[in-house]
Write an enzyme that holds these catalytic residues in place. Structure first.
Site, mmCIF file in Angstrom:
data_model
loop_
_atom_site.group_PDB
_atom_site.id
_atom_site.type_symbol
_atom_site.label_atom_id
_atom_site.label_comp_id
_atom_site.label_asym_id
_atom_site.label_seq_id
_atom_site.Cartn_x
_atom_site.Cartn_y
_atom_site.Cartn_z
ATOM 1 N N GLU A 52 -14.855 4.041 61.288
ATOM 2 C CA GLU A 52 -13.440 4.119 61.655
ATOM 3 C C GLU A 52 -12.602 4.166 60.381
ATOM 4 O O GLU A 52 -12.971 3.555 59.371
ATOM 5 C CB GLU A 52 -13.105 2.861 62.491
ATOM 6 C CG GLU A 52 -11.679 2.675 62.917
ATOM 7 C CD GLU A 52 -11.224 3.638 63.998
ATOM 8 O OE1 GLU A 52 -11.326 4.853 63.752
ATOM 9 O OE2 GLU A 52 -10.740 3.188 65.042
ATOM 10 N N ASP A 53 -11.501 4.888 60.428
ATOM 11 C CA ASP A 53 -10.650 4.931 59.239
ATOM 12 C C ASP A 53 -9.959 3.581 59.026
ATOM 13 O O ASP A 53 -10.037 2.986 57.973
ATOM 14 C CB ASP A 53 -9.634 6.083 59.313
ATOM 15 C CG ASP A 53 -8.832 6.117 60.607
ATOM 16 O OD1 ASP A 53 -9.034 5.238 61.484
ATOM 17 O OD2 ASP A 53 -7.989 7.023 60.749
ATOM 18 N N ARG A 57 -1.853 13.383 55.743
ATOM 19 C CA ARG A 57 -3.294 13.180 55.871
ATOM 20 C C ARG A 57 -4.053 13.628 54.608
ATOM 21 O O ARG A 57 -5.082 13.094 54.256
ATOM 22 C CB ARG A 57 -3.779 14.007 57.067
ATOM 23 C CG ARG A 57 -5.084 13.589 57.663
ATOM 24 C CD ARG A 57 -5.505 14.592 58.722
ATOM 25 N NE ARG A 57 -4.826 14.486 59.993
ATOM 26 C CZ ARG A 57 -5.085 13.573 60.909
ATOM 27 N NH1 ARG A 57 -5.996 12.656 60.674
ATOM 28 N NH2 ARG A 57 -4.445 13.564 62.059
ATOM 29 N N ASP A 117 -6.516 -1.574 63.236
ATOM 30 C CA ASP A 117 -5.160 -2.121 63.260
ATOM 31 C C ASP A 117 -5.126 -3.272 64.277
ATOM 32 O O ASP A 117 -5.455 -4.408 63.945
ATOM 33 C CB ASP A 117 -4.212 -0.972 63.617
ATOM 34 C CG ASP A 117 -2.743 -1.333 63.582
ATOM 35 O OD1 ASP A 117 -2.412 -2.527 63.611
ATOM 36 O OD2 ASP A 117 -1.901 -0.426 63.539
ATOM 37 N N PHE A 177 2.174 0.229 57.525
ATOM 38 C CA PHE A 177 1.620 1.524 57.915
ATOM 39 C C PHE A 177 1.239 2.295 56.666
ATOM 40 O O PHE A 177 2.034 2.437 55.747
ATOM 41 C CB PHE A 177 2.628 2.321 58.746
ATOM 42 C CG PHE A 177 1.960 3.347 59.613
ATOM 43 C CD1 PHE A 177 1.486 3.003 60.873
ATOM 44 C CD2 PHE A 177 1.775 4.645 59.161
ATOM 45 C CE1 PHE A 177 0.838 3.938 61.665
ATOM 46 C CE2 PHE A 177 1.137 5.587 59.944
ATOM 47 C CZ PHE A 177 0.669 5.229 61.203
HETATM 48 P P1 IMP Z 1 -5.961 0.098 66.716
HETATM 49 O O1 IMP Z 1 -6.505 0.457 68.071
HETATM 50 O O2 IMP Z 1 -4.592 -0.541 66.807
HETATM 51 O O3 IMP Z 1 -6.932 -0.699 65.879
HETATM 52 O O4 IMP Z 1 -5.641 1.459 65.993
HETATM 53 C C1 IMP Z 1 -6.663 2.252 65.410
HETATM 54 C C2 IMP Z 1 -6.196 3.664 65.159
HETATM 55 O O5 IMP Z 1 -4.754 3.739 65.025
HETATM 56 C C3 IMP Z 1 -6.756 4.180 63.837
HETATM 57 O O6 IMP Z 1 -8.018 4.810 64.040
HETATM 58 C C4 IMP Z 1 -5.685 5.158 63.401
HETATM 59 O O7 IMP Z 1 -5.892 6.419 64.014
HETATM 60 C C5 IMP Z 1 -4.391 4.562 63.940
HETATM 61 N N1 IMP Z 1 -3.702 3.721 62.943
HETATM 62 C C6 IMP Z 1 -3.483 2.395 62.996
HETATM 63 N N2 IMP Z 1 -2.813 1.956 61.917
HETATM 64 C C7 IMP Z 1 -2.609 3.049 61.141
HETATM 65 C C8 IMP Z 1 -1.969 3.245 59.859
HETATM 66 O O8 IMP Z 1 -1.462 2.327 59.188
HETATM 67 N N3 IMP Z 1 -1.967 4.520 59.391
HETATM 68 C C9 IMP Z 1 -2.532 5.572 60.080
HETATM 69 N N4 IMP Z 1 -3.136 5.435 61.263
HETATM 70 C C10 IMP Z 1 -3.172 4.176 61.800
#
Ligand code: IMP
Length: 108
Positions: free
Chosen positions: A30-31, A96, A34, A83
């Protein structure tokens, strides 16, 4: 620029049942983690397919007060609740392609 929105919380998985991972060792890459909702939903779906093991690798773990804990076996960096863009991560499909990871300023 307005503060970028947090993910909606709705996670839609398509075709997970077609993955042939039973008995295999699986690492989900995963990148950024969050809220942890995406990776938790994905892990729950993948566990049903009975892999031999399932681990998470993430470049970045964002620390948010009150977020559900996520076990990240292989982790690049911890960051505060900001962010970020670049290195494949976008804001509305922008930034990106930046070669590093940058904090997105709410002022633009
Ligand atoms: P989560 O479900 O809240 O953990 O969000 C995960 C996904 O949200 C990541 O795979 C990203 O695609 C996107 N995301 C969450 N935070 C960021 C950020 O700071 N920058 C860019 N994408 C984010």
């Amino acid at each position: 620029m307005a503060r970028p929105a947090r993910s909606s919380g709705a996670v839609l998985l398509r075709d997970a049942a077609r993955l042939e991972i039973a008995g295999h060792h699986v690492i989900v890459v995963e990148d950024i983690v969050d809220t942890g909702l995406t990776i938790s939903a994905l892990a729950a779906a993948l566990h049903k397919l009975e892999p031999a093991s399932l681990d998470v690798c993430a470049l970045i773990h964002k620390h948010i007060a009150g977020a559900q804990p996520v076990a990240i076996r292989y982790k690049g960096f911890d960051i505060p609740d900001e962010f970020v863009v670049g290195y494949g991560m976008d804001y509305a499909e922008r930034y990106r392609n930046l070669p590093g990871v940058y904090r997105l300023s709410p002022e633009g």
